[in-house]
Design a protein around this motif. Structure first.
Motif, short mmCIF file in Angstrom:
data_model
loop_
_atom_site.label_atom_id
_atom_site.label_comp_id
_atom_site.label_asym_id
_atom_site.label_seq_id
_atom_site.Cartn_x
_atom_site.Cartn_y
_atom_site.Cartn_z
N GLN A 233 9.74 8.38 3.19
CA GLN A 233 9.47 9.48 4.10
C GLN A 233 9.61 10.84 3.41
N ALA A 234 10.53 10.93 2.45
CA ALA A 234 10.69 12.19 1.71
C ALA A 234 9.44 12.51 0.91
N ALA A 235 8.68 11.49 0.53
CA ALA A 235 7.44 11.69 -0.21
C ALA A 235 6.24 11.80 0.72
N GLY A 236 6.48 11.79 2.03
CA GLY A 236 5.40 11.93 2.99
C GLY A 236 4.59 10.68 3.21
N GLU B 32 10.88 1.76 15.50
CA GLU B 32 11.02 3.02 14.78
C GLU B 32 12.43 3.11 14.20
N GLY B 33 12.51 3.40 12.91
CA GLY B 33 13.79 3.40 12.23
C GLY B 33 14.12 2.04 11.62
N LEU C 24 0.83 -1.20 0.00
CA LEU C 24 0.00 0.00 0.00
C LEU C 24 0.87 1.26 0.00
N ALA C 25 1.96 1.22 0.76
CA ALA C 25 2.88 2.37 0.79
C ALA C 25 3.47 2.62 -0.60
N TYR C 26 3.79 1.55 -1.31
CA TYR C 26 4.31 1.67 -2.68
C TYR C 26 3.27 2.32 -3.60
N GLY D 211 3.72 10.03 -9.16
CA GLY D 211 3.65 9.68 -10.57
C GLY D 211 4.80 8.82 -11.04
N GLN D 212 5.61 8.36 -10.14
CA GLN D 212 6.73 7.49 -10.50
C GLN D 212 6.97 6.49 -9.39
N VAL D 213 7.78 5.46 -9.67
CA VAL D 213 8.08 4.44 -8.67
C VAL D 213 9.30 4.88 -7.86
N PRO D 214 9.46 4.38 -6.65
CA PRO D 214 10.57 4.82 -5.80
C PRO D 214 11.93 4.63 -6.45
N GLY D 215 12.75 5.66 -6.37
CA GLY D 215 14.13 5.59 -6.86
C GLY D 215 14.28 5.83 -8.35
N ASP D 216 13.19 5.93 -9.07
CA ASP D 216 13.27 6.15 -10.52
C ASP D 216 13.59 7.62 -10.79
N PRO D 217 14.61 7.93 -11.61
CA PRO D 217 14.97 9.33 -11.86
C PRO D 217 13.82 10.12 -12.49
N ALA D 218 13.47 11.25 -11.90
CA ALA D 218 12.36 12.05 -12.41
C ALA D 218 12.68 12.63 -13.79
N ALA D 219 13.96 12.95 -14.04
CA ALA D 219 14.33 13.57 -15.31
C ALA D 219 14.29 12.58 -16.47
N ASP D 220 14.54 11.32 -16.18
CA ASP D 220 14.56 10.31 -17.25
C ASP D 220 13.95 9.01 -16.70
#
Length: 228
Positions: free
Chosen positions: A104-107, A116-117, A62-64, A72-81
């Protein structure tokens, strides 16, 4: 009065120890108690594994999905390409601190894990009551799918959740949970060695051999195919 008129009632002389009947009763009672303890332990472990599947594994799926819907993209995929693959390439797992940081950076709220951690880790018990650790990673792997010709298969790149540290019992339970049957070759959940297989035959999970002591069985890695 003549004392001979008084006669003692016959009494059975008992020596120390138990009779065979008493020992049998004790053994039956012990067997019932042990069976009840074993059943109770198995029920408790089954309930704990069910929570692990629902709250931890499905929680990460669900988090994915939430990450993709929000960015609009999958984790770790470069936004520019963008490539549509986790981390932008095959066989480059996103694990540990990097995985938690990206989410966490995507909230994204992470599932409850070991602590925790350590939300990507979970602890469970095997059939012998030994603690085991399950780790979640995200990655892109080759994945076989049915081809146009019936009975034939082709391989495509797909994003999956990597489940590291599966015992035979947990692998079987999760497989049945996600696919409705236990099969390491087909379905949404597969063992790593069979994920890209184009063979038409079903396969058992490698460590799930009949009569094998789970405490001695090697841990396995499974791939759960993600929605995107």
């Amino acid at each position: 009065m003549n004392s001979s008129h008084f006669r003692r009632s016959p009494q059975t002389t008992r020596h120390g120890g138990f009779t065979l009947v008493e020992l049998s009763v004790v053994l039956v009672i012990i067997g019932i108690i042990l069976a009840a303890v074993t059943i109770g332990r198995d029920v408790q472990r089954g309930a704990a594994n069910q929570r692990l599947a629902t709250e931890f594994v499905q929680g990460w799926a669900l988090a994915y999905d939430t990450y993709f819907n929000g960015t609009g993209q999958v984790p770790g995929d470069p936004a520019a390409d963008p490539t549509g693959l986790v981390n932008g390439a095959l066989d480059t797992p996103l694990c540990g601190l990097a995985l938690r940081g990206a989410m966490q950076a995507a909230g994204i709220t992470l599932p409850n894990g070991r602590a925790e951690g350590s939300e990507d880790l979970a602890v469970y018990l095997d059939a012998a009551g030994n603690p085991r650790q399950l780790q979640v990673c995200l990655t892109a792997r080759q994945w076989s799918e049915p081809a146009a010709t019936p009975g034939s298969y082709l391989v495509r790149n797909r994003n999956v959740m990597e489940l590291i540290g599966l015992t035979p019992a947990l692998a079987s339970m999760l497989d049945n949970q996600f696919d409705g049957r236990i099969d390491a070759r087909f379905g949404r959940l597969r063992e790593d060695a069979h994920a890209a297989s184009v063979a038409a035959a079903s396969q058992p999970w490698s460590a799930a051999q009949p009569g094998t002591d789970e405490a001695q069985a090697p841990l396995m890695t499974g791939y759960l195919r993600l929605s995107r």
